[in-house]
Design a protein around this motif. Structure first.
Motif, mmCIF file in Angstrom:
data_model
loop_
_atom_site.group_PDB
_atom_site.id
_atom_site.type_symbol
_atom_site.label_atom_id
_atom_site.label_comp_id
_atom_site.label_asym_id
_atom_site.label_seq_id
_atom_site.Cartn_x
_atom_site.Cartn_y
_atom_site.Cartn_z
ATOM 1 N N THR A 32 103.477 -47.670 65.327
ATOM 2 C CA THR A 32 103.044 -46.290 65.088
ATOM 3 C C THR A 32 102.328 -45.799 66.344
ATOM 4 O O THR A 32 101.445 -46.483 66.862
ATOM 5 N N ARG A 33 102.691 -44.615 66.824
ATOM 6 C CA ARG A 33 102.055 -44.070 68.042
ATOM 7 C C ARG A 33 101.521 -42.662 67.831
ATOM 8 O O ARG A 33 101.142 -41.991 68.767
ATOM 9 N N LYS A 34 101.529 -42.205 66.591
ATOM 10 C CA LYS A 34 100.952 -40.894 66.268
ATOM 11 C C LYS A 34 100.115 -41.072 65.000
ATOM 12 O O LYS A 34 100.636 -41.526 63.972
ATOM 13 N N PHE A 35 98.830 -40.751 65.113
ATOM 14 C CA PHE A 35 97.907 -41.072 64.027
ATOM 15 C C PHE A 35 97.207 -39.826 63.488
ATOM 16 O O PHE A 35 96.920 -38.884 64.236
ATOM 17 N N LEU A 36 96.907 -39.870 62.185
ATOM 18 C CA LEU A 36 96.056 -38.834 61.586
ATOM 19 C C LEU A 36 94.618 -39.090 61.996
ATOM 20 O O LEU A 36 94.220 -40.247 62.178
ATOM 21 N N GLN A 37 93.840 -38.030 62.120
ATOM 22 C CA GLN A 37 92.408 -38.192 62.420
ATOM 23 C C GLN A 37 91.677 -38.463 61.114
ATOM 24 O O GLN A 37 90.906 -37.658 60.622
ATOM 25 N N GLY A 94 99.435 -47.722 59.821
ATOM 26 C CA GLY A 94 100.235 -47.869 61.025
ATOM 27 C C GLY A 94 99.466 -48.665 62.061
ATOM 28 O O GLY A 94 98.227 -48.654 62.088
ATOM 29 N N SER A 95 100.203 -49.345 62.934
ATOM 30 C CA SER A 95 99.557 -50.131 63.994
ATOM 31 C C SER A 95 100.478 -50.178 65.210
ATOM 32 O O SER A 95 101.672 -49.897 65.095
ATOM 33 N N THR A 99 102.822 -38.921 59.768
ATOM 34 C CA THR A 99 104.208 -38.722 59.338
ATOM 35 C C THR A 99 104.171 -37.807 58.107
ATOM 36 O O THR A 99 103.108 -37.658 57.491
ATOM 37 N N PRO A 100 105.304 -37.222 57.717
ATOM 38 C CA PRO A 100 105.279 -36.297 56.582
ATOM 39 C C PRO A 100 104.673 -36.916 55.317
ATOM 40 O O PRO A 100 103.946 -36.253 54.580
ATOM 41 N N ASP A 101 104.956 -38.193 55.068
ATOM 42 C CA ASP A 101 104.415 -38.818 53.850
ATOM 43 C C ASP A 101 103.165 -39.652 54.115
ATOM 44 O O ASP A 101 102.615 -40.268 53.199
ATOM 45 N N GLY A 102 102.703 -39.655 55.371
ATOM 46 C CA GLY A 102 101.483 -40.400 55.709
ATOM 47 C C GLY A 102 101.682 -41.907 55.767
ATOM 48 O O GLY A 102 100.735 -42.657 55.994
ATOM 49 N N LEU A 103 102.933 -42.346 55.572
ATOM 50 C CA LEU A 103 103.208 -43.791 55.612
ATOM 51 C C LEU A 103 103.712 -44.189 56.991
ATOM 52 O O LEU A 103 104.298 -43.369 57.706
ATOM 53 N N PRO A 104 103.496 -45.429 57.394
ATOM 54 C CA PRO A 104 103.995 -45.830 58.712
ATOM 55 C C PRO A 104 105.523 -45.793 58.747
ATOM 56 O O PRO A 104 106.169 -45.962 57.710
#
Ligand SMILES: Cc1cc2nc3c(=O)[nH]c(=O)nc-3n(C[C@H](O)[C@H](O)[C@H](O)COP(=O)(O)O)c2cc1C
Length: 197
Positions: A13-18, A134-135, A176-181
């Protein structure tokens, strides 16, 4: 998820929610790392878990400043060359603005330092996937292991004398749209197998 599905669906994962990672989840991820195997059962991997936004920004700035001073040559490893070029543009944030950065350090001169840190980080990435987090593996800190500015800052964060960072990992909720990795299973093109007998 069964073990093989958990392994196959772990993706970077390279894009994260704050959004902060809950303490209970973070502790489970770190526990997974601490229970990784280690050479001779040494258990010398030191986990430095950073969630402080100001510290993360300082690390990103130091990395950017120090990479920007480096020169790209035809022999420069492609990923390092990318870090240098982006830093020279002034836009580089090596930890992808993830809310958590975990550094795994180990003893300089111990023959399994890198191997032990790798085992710990893989365990943590798998645990993250199990927890819908995500990681991503991060190499940029260890590329600056000989850099005085980075090393002296890491010492203020708890890096001990005689230790260096060998592998790092970012962690958080995926943007991501569903917040899942992202979990798309990628077929293998390499990694050949030879069965004997
Ligand atoms: C030794 C190693 C170093 C890596 N270094 C980085 C890195 O510095 N930055 C990054 O974004 N990803 C890094 N990665 C992640 C890989 O790019 C990623 O695992 C690979 O492209 C396969 O994609 P997947 O993780 O989604 O399966 C690294 C992975 C490994 C195993």
């Amino acid at each position: 998820m069964d073990a093989l599905t958990l392994i196959k669906t772990r993706r970077s994962t390279r894009k994260f929610l704050q959004k902060a990672v809950e303490k209970e989840k973070l502790e489970q991820v770190i526990e997974a790392g601490r229970f990784a195997p280690s050479g001779g059962n040494n258990q010398t991997t030191h986990f430095i878990v950073i969630q402080d936004t100001a510290v993360l920004e300082n690390l990103a700035r130091i990395a950017r400043d120090e990479f920007a001073k480096m020169e790209v040559t035809p022999d420069t490893y492609a990923s390092l060359a990318k870090s240098i070029k982006l830093s020279q543009k002034g836009t580089y944030v090596f930890h992808y603005n993830a809310p958590v950065l975990v550094l795994t350090a180990n003893r300089i001169g111990y023959g399994n330092n890198m191997a032990d840190c790798c085992c710990a980080v893989e365990n943590m990435m798998l645990m993250a996937n199990a927890l819908d987090l995500g990681s991503c593996w991060i190499n940029q800190i260890n590329w600056l292991n000989d850099n005085p500015a980075m090393v002296s800052y890491l010492k203020t964060l708890g890096l001990q004398e005689g230790e260096a960072v060998y592998v790092s990992m970012v962690l958080g909720y995926a943007d991501t749209p569903d917040g899942l990795p992202p979990r798309i299973i990628m077929p293998r093109k390499g990694n050949p197998v030879t069965y004997v007998g």
